[in-house]
Write a protein that holds these residues in place. Sequence first.
Motif, PDB file in Angstrom:
ATOM      1  N   SER A   1      33.739  44.864  34.065  1.00 35.12           N
ATOM      2  CA  SER A   1      34.632  44.124  33.172  1.00 35.12           C
ATOM      3  C   SER A   1      35.861  43.625  33.924  1.00 35.12           C
ATOM      4  CB  SER A   1      35.066  45.020  32.005  1.00 35.12           C
ATOM      5  OG  SER A   1      36.079  44.394  31.252  1.00 35.12           O
ATOM      6  N   SER A   2      36.417  44.480  34.781  1.00 38.37           N
ATOM      7  CA  SER A   2      37.593  44.082  35.561  1.00 38.37           C
ATOM      8  C   SER A   2      37.281  42.871  36.434  1.00 38.37           C
ATOM      9  CB  SER A   2      38.043  45.260  36.441  1.00 38.37           C
ATOM     10  OG  SER A   2      39.043  44.858  37.345  1.00 38.37           O
ATOM     11  N   VAL A   3      36.109  42.892  37.081  1.00 35.77           N
ATOM     12  CA  VAL A   3      35.734  41.804  37.992  1.00 35.77           C
ATOM     13  C   VAL A   3      35.450  40.514  37.214  1.00 35.77           C
ATOM     14  CG1 VAL A   3      34.022  41.026  39.670  1.00 35.77           C
ATOM     15  CG2 VAL A   3      34.835  43.394  39.726  1.00 35.77           C
ATOM     16  N   THR A   4      34.636  40.609  36.171  1.00 38.00           N
ATOM     17  CA  THR A   4      34.257  39.397  35.433  1.00 38.00           C
ATOM     18  C   THR A   4      35.441  38.786  34.672  1.00 38.00           C
ATOM     19  OG1 THR A   4      33.493  40.762  33.581  1.00 38.00           O
ATOM     20  CG2 THR A   4      31.840  40.077  35.197  1.00 38.00           C
TER      21      THR A   4
ATOM     22  N   ASN B   1      45.135  40.762  45.330  1.00 36.25           N
ATOM     23  CA  ASN B   1      43.880  40.016  45.216  1.00 36.25           C
ATOM     24  C   ASN B   1      43.809  39.199  43.920  1.00 36.25           C
ATOM     25  OD1 ASN B   1      40.327  40.818  45.371  1.00 36.25           O
ATOM     26  ND2 ASN B   1      41.438  39.114  46.239  1.00 36.25           N
ATOM     27  N   GLY B   2      44.892  39.236  43.134  1.00 35.97           N
ATOM     28  CA  GLY B   2      44.929  38.415  41.923  1.00 35.97           C
ATOM     29  C   GLY B   2      44.678  39.155  40.632  1.00 35.97           C
ATOM     30  N   HIS B   3      44.459  40.465  40.684  1.00 35.41           N
ATOM     31  CA  HIS B   3      44.291  41.264  39.454  1.00 35.41           C
ATOM     32  C   HIS B   3      45.681  41.569  38.907  1.00 35.41           C
ATOM     33  CE1 HIS B   3      39.941  42.108  39.660  1.00 35.41           C
ATOM     34  NE2 HIS B   3      40.115  42.026  40.974  1.00 35.41           N
ATOM     35  N   ILE B   4      46.230  40.615  38.201  1.00 35.97           N
ATOM     36  CA  ILE B   4      47.645  40.717  37.829  1.00 35.97           C
ATOM     37  C   ILE B   4      47.877  41.476  36.521  1.00 35.97           C
ATOM     38  CG2 ILE B   4      48.281  38.636  39.085  1.00 35.97           C
ATOM     39  CD1 ILE B   4      48.248  37.137  36.401  1.00 35.97           C
ATOM     40  N   TYR B   5      46.798  41.783  35.786  1.00 31.65           N
ATOM     41  CA  TYR B   5      46.980  42.473  34.507  1.00 31.65           C
ATOM     42  C   TYR B   5      46.646  43.959  34.624  1.00 31.65           C
ATOM     43  CZ  TYR B   5      47.236  37.798  32.492  1.00 31.65           C
ATOM     44  OH  TYR B   5      47.604  36.516  32.203  1.00 31.65           O
ATOM     45  N   MET B   6      47.360  44.767  33.862  1.00 34.12           N
ATOM     46  CA  MET B   6      47.150  46.210  33.879  1.00 34.12           C
ATOM     47  C   MET B   6      45.717  46.578  33.525  1.00 34.12           C
ATOM     48  SD  MET B   6      48.412  49.234  34.305  1.00 34.12           S
ATOM     49  CE  MET B   6      50.110  49.647  33.952  1.00 34.12           C
ATOM     50  N   ALA B   7      45.101  45.861  32.591  1.00 38.44           N
ATOM     51  CA  ALA B   7      43.732  46.181  32.179  1.00 38.44           C
ATOM     52  C   ALA B   7      42.773  46.090  33.356  1.00 38.44           C
ATOM     53  CB  ALA B   7      43.281  45.233  31.066  1.00 38.44           C
ATOM     54  N   ASP B   8      42.902  45.042  34.168  1.00 40.75           N
ATOM     55  CA  ASP B   8      42.019  44.887  35.326  1.00 40.75           C
ATOM     56  C   ASP B   8      42.206  46.035  36.313  1.00 40.75           C
ATOM     57  OD1 ASP B   8      41.275  42.586  34.129  1.00 40.75           O
ATOM     58  OD2 ASP B   8      41.940  41.234  35.713  1.00 40.75           O
ATOM     59  N   ILE B   9      43.448  46.458  36.476  1.00 41.01           N
ATOM     60  CA  ILE B   9      43.747  47.534  37.436  1.00 41.01           C
ATOM     61  C   ILE B   9      43.180  48.868  36.948  1.00 41.01           C
ATOM     62  CG2 ILE B   9      45.629  48.838  38.486  1.00 41.01           C
ATOM     63  CD1 ILE B   9      47.298  46.190  38.222  1.00 41.01           C
ATOM     64  N   THR B  10      43.446  49.195  35.688  1.00 40.90           N
ATOM     65  CA  THR B  10      42.955  50.466  35.128  1.00 40.90           C
ATOM     66  C   THR B  10      41.430  50.510  35.142  1.00 40.90           C
ATOM     67  OG1 THR B  10      44.894  50.545  33.681  1.00 40.90           O
ATOM     68  CG2 THR B  10      43.046  51.977  33.114  1.00 40.90           C
TER      69      THR B  10
END
Length: 655
Positions: free
Chosen positions: A619-622, A516-525
Amino acid sequence: MNVQVIFTIFFIVFAAIMVGAGMYSKKWVSDTSDYILAGREVSLLINIMGVAAIGFAGTTVSLAPGYSILYGIKGSLIWGVIYSALGLIFYGLVFSKFIRTNGAQTLPEYLEMRYDGKVRNVVAVGTIIGLCGILANNIMSVVGIVSGFVGWPQGIVLAIVFAIILVFTYISGLWAATITDFFQVSVGIIAVPLFLTMAVKRFGGIDFLQANWGGANVFTEGITGGSMGIMSLKYPSALTFILLFGAALVWGNNYYWMKIASCRNEKIAKQSFGIAGLLLITVFMIPLAFIGAYAGAVMPEAYTLAGGTSLPTAAYGVFASLFPPVVSSFFIIGSVAASISTASTAAIGASSTATRDIYQRIINPKADGKTTLKASKIIMLLVGILTWALCYFPGGPTYLFAFANAWLVPPAVLLCFGAIWPKFNSNGALWGVLAGMVSMAALTLTELLGIFSVGKWTHLAIIGFLVTVIVGLITTKLKPSKYYAQSDWKIKVSEGKRENVTLDKMDIQVLELIRNGHIYMADITDALGVDSKASNSAIEKLDRGGYIERAGLVGSKFYEFYVTKKANEVLPQLTGQQAEMNKVGLNTSYVGLLKIANDAPQNVNSYVKDQQWKSLKVSSVTSHLTRQGYIIEKGLFKRKIKVTQKGIEAIKKYA
């Protein structure tokens, strides 16, 4: 009114504002992530002030004028510029994206992602000791300044300052520290330049300084002719400053890590450290160096090296006492603000490590949000007790600060090796950090007992650095590195070997987020609401299985991922509009948020609550929508979403 009454009024007003900030921001704290990371909502201006507040510390108010008296203006500026430029600015330029996108809330948490849990445990303990030492140093700095200025007993000042810091940080954690940083730096920006301006008007310019410097050069020598060493291994010198204040204090320090991790995005983190470093040099370091020169030129007999009773590190308060009570009280309140701002951040840094890296992982892994938040506050009080004991460290603030920084040297080494050298493994990290910390602890003990003083030859941080590097390099050769550092491993799935792995529910969730485009570890965690240990385990499994590829093996690219064709074999198929939205980084929930933010922004919080998103999920979404260009994050303290033209077009197409 005499100076004691005026200062007391100033102090009470200052303390009331600090506690009031804690009470005001209490409503923003709903879980531990809000308490120790401010929900990753910190804006550019607030982080500039926050980083500058750490730099504008009690240590700064003590050391910058003190070094001018001891080694001349140049000596003071060497220290100030090394810390501001090599510490803050360089750290922001090199590490901001790496730290903000890897998702670890603390430095020890990152070290478990990169190495293993044993390394995290050891570094967490060292970090707590080091940050409590820095906290104690700042408290003792302000105690010395206030006691010297108004004559209050040091024990009483110590108790009052402790109470102020613990009360407002206990109430709302990093949010309280963030708000009070803004106020404290604002006070300093007025007080320090005003102090220098009044000194120049009262005593004259450079000619006055040179004429009253005891025959020495005010720029290159202290009042007794001492000069700052450059390449000397003995503390203080430019070389030891680079290691202690440029690297260890910043790179190996958990609260600078948190200042990046708490930002809304990596761009804000990078800019805030750069601007804060420049602000420190121009508004604080240069004026404080000259204030120290005036303090030495006007009353050299007051200092111990000229037969007086005051240490050079007390020059700021001693010199301020020569001005009218209202003005001098304001100058001292500026120094109090400096010490308390840094002390409160150090308290948060120590308690966050104890909470995130020890309590949540080892003591009570199943604790819910409310239990963990309560534990965080209790830990904050325990940090206060340990810090109180360190306030009586032999040698005073100067040596206490150096001792505290020494514990941060090994983590700085592990951070650098971990970011740039895939072959450096957990065996090298564990034995390197253990050897570095044990050697420094042993040298500290022998010095305190009067058995052996390494300070005659060099600072113990130099020893700790060398031991950490040498032992780490040797022992990393004794065991194999992780899979991605093996010679037969290639980043591209088509170019190297992959393993057969069995995916579980979390692995599929991670894979869906990346698709879905969450390519960074921070967004995933943050989206999963888990410790980085769990999300990193899933990433490594997906990588070994060939379901994802990393963007690179060093720096921030190590934590940037893309799905491969193999991922489609295990992911649920998307149909029609779902697939279309997924290609542009959207889904039904995100489009819903865009529509609410655009049509009725006052209802965004209700939408978030209905979606059952916690603060880090938001935070992950925004962060994701900001990177995709659908929104802009505004708001000085709390985040406010503004939908861009691209976001409006997406609403028209998909809502």
